[in-house]
Design a protein around this motif. Structure first.
Motif, PDB file in Angstrom:
ATOM      1  N   PHE A 219       0.825  -1.203   0.000  1.00  0.00           N
ATOM      2  CA  PHE A 219       0.000   0.000   0.000  1.00  0.00           C
ATOM      3  C   PHE A 219       0.861   1.256   0.000  1.00  0.00           C
ATOM      4  O   PHE A 219       0.510   2.274  -0.620  1.00  0.00           O
ATOM      5  N   ALA A 220       2.007   1.200   0.673  1.00  0.00           N
ATOM      6  CA  ALA A 220       2.927   2.341   0.698  1.00  0.00           C
ATOM      7  C   ALA A 220       3.399   2.683  -0.710  1.00  0.00           C
ATOM      8  O   ALA A 220       3.539   3.861  -1.063  1.00  0.00           O
ATOM      9  N   SER A 221       3.643   1.654  -1.522  1.00  0.00           N
ATOM     10  CA  SER A 221       4.085   1.922  -2.897  1.00  0.00           C
ATOM     11  C   SER A 221       3.002   2.662  -3.677  1.00  0.00           C
ATOM     12  O   SER A 221       3.300   3.543  -4.492  1.00  0.00           O
ATOM     13  N   ALA A 312      -1.097  -4.675 -10.715  1.00  0.00           N
ATOM     14  CA  ALA A 312      -1.956  -5.850 -10.868  1.00  0.00           C
ATOM     15  C   ALA A 312      -1.588  -6.908  -9.834  1.00  0.00           C
ATOM     16  O   ALA A 312      -2.467  -7.538  -9.211  1.00  0.00           O
ATOM     17  N   CYS A 313      -0.293  -7.123  -9.640  1.00  0.00           N
ATOM     18  CA  CYS A 313       0.143  -8.060  -8.593  1.00  0.00           C
ATOM     19  C   CYS A 313      -0.276  -7.561  -7.214  1.00  0.00           C
ATOM     20  O   CYS A 313      -0.692  -8.339  -6.351  1.00  0.00           O
ATOM     21  N   LEU A 314      -0.170  -6.256  -7.020  1.00  0.00           N
ATOM     22  CA  LEU A 314      -0.567  -5.659  -5.747  1.00  0.00           C
ATOM     23  C   LEU A 314      -2.044  -5.884  -5.466  1.00  0.00           C
ATOM     24  O   LEU A 314      -2.457  -6.048  -4.311  1.00  0.00           O
ATOM     25  N   GLY A 315      -2.863  -5.928  -6.514  1.00  0.00           N
ATOM     26  CA  GLY A 315      -4.289  -6.181  -6.348  1.00  0.00           C
ATOM     27  C   GLY A 315      -4.600  -7.561  -5.805  1.00  0.00           C
ATOM     28  O   GLY A 315      -5.678  -7.781  -5.238  1.00  0.00           O
ATOM     29  N   VAL A 346       0.421   4.540   8.332  1.00  0.00           N
ATOM     30  CA  VAL A 346       1.591   5.256   8.836  1.00  0.00           C
ATOM     31  C   VAL A 346       2.838   4.844   8.055  1.00  0.00           C
ATOM     32  O   VAL A 346       3.686   5.680   7.721  1.00  0.00           O
ATOM     33  N   THR A 347       2.939   3.554   7.738  1.00  0.00           N
ATOM     34  CA  THR A 347       4.055   3.087   6.902  1.00  0.00           C
ATOM     35  C   THR A 347       4.051   3.820   5.563  1.00  0.00           C
ATOM     36  O   THR A 347       5.092   4.291   5.091  1.00  0.00           O
ATOM     37  N   CYS A 373       9.704  -0.417  -1.730  1.00  0.00           N
ATOM     38  CA  CYS A 373       8.534  -0.986  -1.055  1.00  0.00           C
ATOM     39  C   CYS A 373       8.318  -2.443  -1.464  1.00  0.00           C
ATOM     40  O   CYS A 373       8.007  -3.300  -0.619  1.00  0.00           O
ATOM     41  N   ALA A 374       8.485  -2.728  -2.750  1.00  0.00           N
ATOM     42  CA  ALA A 374       8.291  -4.089  -3.239  1.00  0.00           C
ATOM     43  C   ALA A 374       9.315  -5.044  -2.650  1.00  0.00           C
ATOM     44  O   ALA A 374       8.999  -6.181  -2.286  1.00  0.00           O
ATOM     45  N   GLY A 375      10.566  -4.593  -2.551  1.00  0.00           N
ATOM     46  CA  GLY A 375      11.593  -5.430  -1.952  1.00  0.00           C
ATOM     47  C   GLY A 375      11.315  -5.717  -0.487  1.00  0.00           C
ATOM     48  O   GLY A 375      11.512  -6.845  -0.004  1.00  0.00           O
TER      49      GLY A 375
END
Length: 397
Positions: A219-221, A312-315, A346-347, A373-375
């Protein structure tokens, strides 16, 4: 299930609308109020952080008195703050009212998730969560276009007056169509001791914390993208507010389209496998986009396509991790929902502030922060899913 998803989705969409309608106006706000880019980004950070922290209040309250009373209060605060935003004379006042707006809007994140947990668990909850996200998906597709349309016929203040109307509709839906889903027999007395004990249980649960932060880094990304995209697309790529709205919609629609597959994929392959492969995909696409950007000229199509695939992956990640984090904690679903939401918001807010230190109006710092963020999501997932699999193996069949 469809009616519940429609109502909860419309309620939950108010918060995203308060962000997405506002995005095309960010450069205009900077010009009108004589503010720099970082100050305008602070209006988003203030909203995100207060939105996150306020969830700690609404969750326990919803566990004590039911789901509807907190909704009435939070929506009323949101309306009052939105009027303040519409009339803000300086960037400082706008930041302050955006913080208050986030305080009210937080209820529309906490309570709908708790309502879903009241009604369903497991894959059925994932299906309902995905259907809610389908309704919310109109926000990234229509809200920026609506915002750019309002700018064309008026100015940026008109966007906040439109948000007042949206919030009034959500109040009406709560009063007339949303049932109370928390039985009085299941309500718990909330005090500092019970809240501390519940929070301690959640914080000491590595599965809850791990799943929360997998979704939180993801979500931060998205928050980094939201706070930076208007300046990147209009500044580096020269898009108009309407063109930006269309590009933003393409990037965002990948997230919500994929979220609809989360429930069916979870039923067919198992939620753990869906999370694992989705996190690998999110990290892979984000890091690949960063690598290409570092060694070649960044183009608008490359950014749009790369972020579409990553989102899309985040979804698939966010609805599944959210449901799995709440599943074992049904007796304190409100507290679990609020604590998880607070940690995630907050993150995200801290990541937006961190990105602002390096942001120069171009795409590369934005992409770099998204890849970071992904890492972090991938490393957290590798640890958390291993613990969860061991716990499942030890549990009785």
């Amino acid at each position: 299930m469809f009616r519940a998803a429609l109502i909860l989705g419309l309620l939950s969409a108010v918060g995203p609308f308060a962000i997405d309608m506002y995005l095309p106006a960010m450069p205009a706000i900077a010009s009108a109020l004589g503010a720099d880019v970082s100050s305008v980004q602070l209006t988003l950070t203030a909203y995100f952080v207060s939105f996150g922290v306020a969830q700690l209040f609404y969750g326990p309250w919803a566990d004590q008195v039911g789901r509807k009373a907190p909704l009435y209060f939070g929506i009323s605060v949101f309306v009052a703050a939105t009027i303040g935003c519409a009339m803000a004379p300086t960037i400082g006042w706008l930041i302050a009212f955006r913080a208050l707006q986030g305080t009210g809007g937080a209820v529309l994140m906490v309570v709908p998730r708790a309502v879903i947990r009241d009604m369903h668990t497991g894959t059925q909850a994932t299906k309902l969560m995905a259907m809610v996200m389908l309704v919310i998906s109109v926000s990234p597709m229509l809200a920026p276009l609506a915002g750019s349309g309002l700018i064309a016929i008026g100015d940026w203040r008109l966007i906040f007056w439109a948000l007042c109307l949206t919030a009034a509709i959500s109040f009406f839906l709560t009063a007339t169509l949303l049932p109370e889903t928390l039985d009085p027999r299941d309500r718990i007395s909330v005090n500092l001791r019970s809240q501390w004990c519940g929070s301690k249980t959640l914080i000491q649960d590595p599965i809850f914390m791990g799943l929360t932060f997998i979704g939180g880094f993801g979500f931060a990304s998205f928050m980094v993208f939201i706070s930076s995209a208007a300046f990147v697309y209009s500044g580096q790529f020269g898009l108009s507010p309407t063109e930006f709205s269309l590009a933003f919609a393409i990037n965002a629609v990948g997230f919500f389209a994929a979220s609809q597959a989360a429930g069916p994929l979870g039923e067919r392959y198992g939620i753990l496998l869906v999370i694992r492969w989705a996190v690998f995909g999110f990290a892979g696409f984000s890091i690949a986009l960063l690598s290409i950007g570092m060694f070649s000229l960044i183009s608008l199509p490359m950014v749009v396509v790369g972020l579409f695939l990553a989102n899309a992956c985040l979804g698939l990640i966010i609805p599944t991790t959210m449901v799995m984090a709440l599943d074992p904690h049904g007796e304190i679903a409100g507290l679990a929902s609020s604590l998880g939401g607070t940690l995630q918001m907050v993150t995200g807010g801290l990541m937006v502030m961190f990105t602002g230190l390096f942001f120069d109006g171009t795409a590369l710092p934005m992409i770099g922060a998204i890849a970071l963020c992904a890492g972090l999501a991938l490393s957290t997932a590798l640890r958390t899913l291993a613990i969860l699999e061991r716990r499942i193996e030890r549990s009785p069949t």
